[in-house]
Motif scaffolding. Structure first.
Motif, PDB file in Angstrom:
ATOM      1  N   GLY A   1     -21.920  36.097 -17.322  1.00  0.00           N
ATOM      2  CA  GLY A   1     -23.329  36.358 -17.069  1.00  0.00           C
ATOM      3  C   GLY A   1     -23.534  37.439 -16.025  1.00  0.00           C
ATOM      4  N   LEU A   2     -22.737  37.395 -14.961  1.00  0.00           N
ATOM      5  CA  LEU A   2     -22.817  38.419 -13.922  1.00  0.00           C
ATOM      6  C   LEU A   2     -22.281  39.766 -14.421  1.00  0.00           C
ATOM      7  CD1 LEU A   2     -21.595  36.357 -10.828  1.00  0.00           C
ATOM      8  CD2 LEU A   2     -23.946  37.004 -11.377  1.00  0.00           C
ATOM      9  N   HIS A   3     -21.192  39.716 -15.177  1.00  0.00           N
ATOM     10  CA  HIS A   3     -20.565  40.950 -15.652  1.00  0.00           C
ATOM     11  C   HIS A   3     -21.460  41.672 -16.651  1.00  0.00           C
ATOM     12  CE1 HIS A   3     -17.068  43.370 -17.321  1.00  0.00           C
ATOM     13  NE2 HIS A   3     -16.941  43.520 -16.013  1.00  0.00           N
ATOM     14  N   LEU A   4     -22.189  40.918 -17.454  1.00  0.00           N
ATOM     15  CA  LEU A   4     -23.124  41.528 -18.399  1.00  0.00           C
ATOM     16  C   LEU A   4     -24.189  42.332 -17.670  1.00  0.00           C
ATOM     17  CD1 LEU A   4     -23.536  38.524 -20.849  1.00  0.00           C
ATOM     18  CD2 LEU A   4     -22.778  40.812 -21.532  1.00  0.00           C
ATOM     19  N   TYR A   5     -24.577  41.842 -16.505  1.00  0.00           N
ATOM     20  CA  TYR A   5     -25.587  42.545 -15.705  1.00  0.00           C
ATOM     21  C   TYR A   5     -24.988  43.749 -14.994  1.00  0.00           C
ATOM     22  CZ  TYR A   5     -29.022  43.445 -12.023  1.00  0.00           C
ATOM     23  OH  TYR A   5     -29.916  44.058 -11.187  1.00  0.00           O
ATOM     24  N   ASN A   6     -23.835  43.553 -14.354  1.00  0.00           N
ATOM     25  CA  ASN A   6     -23.249  44.607 -13.534  1.00  0.00           C
ATOM     26  C   ASN A   6     -22.573  45.706 -14.346  1.00  0.00           C
ATOM     27  OD1 ASN A   6     -23.939  43.506 -10.951  1.00  0.00           O
ATOM     28  ND2 ASN A   6     -22.293  42.014 -11.163  1.00  0.00           N
ATOM     29  N   VAL A   7     -21.987  45.336 -15.510  1.00  0.00           N
ATOM     30  CA  VAL A   7     -21.284  46.313 -16.355  1.00  0.00           C
ATOM     31  C   VAL A   7     -21.772  46.137 -17.790  1.00  0.00           C
ATOM     32  CG1 VAL A   7     -19.037  47.315 -16.923  1.00  0.00           C
ATOM     33  CG2 VAL A   7     -19.286  45.955 -14.833  1.00  0.00           C
ATOM     34  N   PRO A   8     -22.987  46.590 -18.092  1.00  0.00           N
ATOM     35  CA  PRO A   8     -23.591  46.315 -19.402  1.00  0.00           C
ATOM     36  C   PRO A   8     -22.824  46.889 -20.590  1.00  0.00           C
ATOM     37  CG  PRO A   8     -24.857  47.957 -18.186  1.00  0.00           C
ATOM     38  CD  PRO A   8     -23.877  47.388 -17.230  1.00  0.00           C
ATOM     39  N   GLY A   9     -22.100  47.966 -20.428  1.00  0.00           N
ATOM     40  CA  GLY A   9     -21.421  48.590 -21.560  1.00  0.00           C
ATOM     41  C   GLY A   9     -19.970  48.207 -21.710  1.00  0.00           C
ATOM     42  N   ALA A  10     -19.514  47.172 -21.017  1.00  0.00           N
ATOM     43  CA  ALA A  10     -18.101  46.796 -21.052  1.00  0.00           C
ATOM     44  C   ALA A  10     -17.708  46.249 -22.418  1.00  0.00           C
ATOM     45  CB  ALA A  10     -17.806  45.760 -19.974  1.00  0.00           C
ATOM     46  N   SER A  11     -16.443  46.428 -22.767  1.00  0.00           N
ATOM     47  CA  SER A  11     -15.911  45.900 -24.020  1.00  0.00           C
ATOM     48  C   SER A  11     -15.536  44.427 -23.847  1.00  0.00           C
ATOM     49  CB  SER A  11     -14.672  46.693 -24.443  1.00  0.00           C
ATOM     50  OG  SER A  11     -13.629  46.504 -23.498  1.00  0.00           O
ATOM     51  N   VAL A  12     -15.257  43.756 -24.959  1.00  0.00           N
ATOM     52  CA  VAL A  12     -14.826  42.354 -24.898  1.00  0.00           C
ATOM     53  C   VAL A  12     -13.544  42.234 -24.084  1.00  0.00           C
ATOM     54  CG1 VAL A  12     -14.001  40.404 -26.261  1.00  0.00           C
ATOM     55  CG2 VAL A  12     -15.925  41.766 -27.091  1.00  0.00           C
ATOM     56  N   LYS A  13     -12.635  43.174 -24.254  1.00  0.00           N
ATOM     57  CA  LYS A  13     -11.373  43.151 -23.507  1.00  0.00           C
ATOM     58  C   LYS A  13     -11.635  43.257 -22.009  1.00  0.00           C
ATOM     59  CE  LYS A  13      -6.883  45.481 -23.195  1.00  0.00           C
ATOM     60  NZ  LYS A  13      -6.043  46.583 -23.731  1.00  0.00           N
ATOM     61  N   GLU A  14     -12.567  44.106 -21.627  1.00  0.00           N
ATOM     62  CA  GLU A  14     -12.895  44.263 -20.207  1.00  0.00           C
ATOM     63  C   GLU A  14     -13.543  43.005 -19.648  1.00  0.00           C
ATOM     64  OE1 GLU A  14     -13.718  49.054 -19.725  1.00  0.00           O
ATOM     65  OE2 GLU A  14     -15.237  47.808 -20.739  1.00  0.00           O
ATOM     66  N   ARG A  15     -14.361  42.348 -20.452  1.00  0.00           N
ATOM     67  CA  ARG A  15     -15.001  41.105 -19.982  1.00  0.00           C
ATOM     68  C   ARG A  15     -13.954  40.006 -19.823  1.00  0.00           C
ATOM     69  NH1 ARG A  15     -19.883  42.802 -19.584  1.00  0.00           N
ATOM     70  NH2 ARG A  15     -21.021  43.845 -21.284  1.00  0.00           N
ATOM     71  N   LEU A  16     -13.020  39.918 -20.751  1.00  0.00           N
ATOM     72  CA  LEU A  16     -11.950  38.928 -20.631  1.00  0.00           C
ATOM     73  C   LEU A  16     -11.091  39.212 -19.398  1.00  0.00           C
ATOM     74  CD1 LEU A  16     -10.837  38.588 -24.364  1.00  0.00           C
ATOM     75  CD2 LEU A  16     -12.165  36.954 -23.014  1.00  0.00           C
ATOM     76  N   ALA A  17     -10.868  40.485 -19.132  1.00  0.00           N
ATOM     77  CA  ALA A  17     -10.096  40.855 -17.938  1.00  0.00           C
ATOM     78  C   ALA A  17     -10.839  40.449 -16.667  1.00  0.00           C
ATOM     79  CB  ALA A  17      -9.821  42.361 -17.947  1.00  0.00           C
ATOM     80  N   GLU A  18     -12.166  40.597 -16.678  1.00  0.00           N
ATOM     81  CA  GLU A  18     -12.970  40.199 -15.521  1.00  0.00           C
ATOM     82  C   GLU A  18     -12.916  38.691 -15.313  1.00  0.00           C
ATOM     83  OE1 GLU A  18     -15.452  40.371 -12.224  1.00  0.00           O
ATOM     84  OE2 GLU A  18     -14.311  41.929 -13.259  1.00  0.00           O
ATOM     85  N   ILE A  19     -12.958  37.935 -16.421  1.00  0.00           N
ATOM     86  CA  ILE A  19     -12.842  36.477 -16.321  1.00  0.00           C
ATOM     87  C   ILE A  19     -11.498  36.103 -15.714  1.00  0.00           C
ATOM     88  CG2 ILE A  19     -12.635  34.335 -17.645  1.00  0.00           C
ATOM     89  CD1 ILE A  19     -14.649  35.495 -19.624  1.00  0.00           C
TER      90      ILE A  19
END
Length: 205
Positions: free
Chosen positions: A131-149
């Motif tokens: 939820g936070l990453h969607l706000y801070n990095v709106p154009g991130a890929s699924v791989k980038e979101r998984l890396a953030e998690i």
């Protein structure tokens, strides 16, 4: 502070009123648990999501902007899971494994009330991070979101557990005891009211 205080006050007030009304209305505990979950979720989730909207805008890494719909959905699901684990699951678990023994039920309830809100954070933390990453990095890929998690999971889960354990674990045990005490005080008053009403009807006859 006011956000957090207001949300916890509204959440506990709703849960207590609905659970007590359901139990005193002779509703089965299982049904009362789900009624409490529905009512408490209806209060807690919008308030918590509103809080997160402000916190994300205040402390985010981007200039303030509208919160994405998926962030709202992530935060709402996260909070619904916490409400379920804090106000319904402990009662259901205690009933399921107590075999009708009230003393055993009380012991199981205390353990479940401490464990359930904490354990659910291990499952819901990825929703918080996303939820936070969607706000801070709106154009991130699924791989980038998984890396953030993966990067943020341990520290975020730990901090959420530190917040939830006293708020819904320990406080949940204390709250249940206070609510039960209040119900025990109200039941004799209700019985006395019924006795007076019956006596009044008898006198009128």
């Amino acid at each position: 502070f006011l956000f957090v205080w207001g949300i916890y006050t509204a959440t506990y007030a709703t849960a207590n009123c609905v659970m007590s009304a359901s139990m005193m209305g002779k509703q089965r505990r299982e049904d009362a648990a789900f009624t409490t979950f529905a009512a408490t979720t209806a209060v807690n989730v919008p308030c918590s999501v509103l809080q997160d909207r402000f916190f994300t805008r205040w402390f985010g890494t981007q200039r303030p902007k509208p919160l994405p719909g998926l962030s709202y959905a992530s935060f709402a699901t996260r909070d619904a899971m916490t409400v379920l684990a804090s106000f319904s699951l402990p009662h259901l678990i205690a009933d399921r494994f107590s075999d009708g023994d009230q003393a055993k039920r009380d012991e199981i309830f205390v353990s479940a009330q401490i464990a359930c809100p904490v354990a659910i954070q291990l499952v819901s933390t990825p929703l918080h991070v996303v939820g936070l990453h969607l706000y801070n990095v709106p154009g991130a890929s699924v791989k980038e979101r998984l890396a953030e998690i993966s990067k943020s999971y341990n520290k975020t889960a730990f901090m959420r557990i530190c917040r939830i354990l006293p708020a819904f674990g320990i406080a949940g045990v204390l709250n249940n005891g206070l609510r039960s005490w209040g119900e025990d005080m109200l039941v004799p008053m209700e019985l006395r009211h019924d006795e007076l009403a019956a006596a009044s009807e008898s006198d009128s006859e």
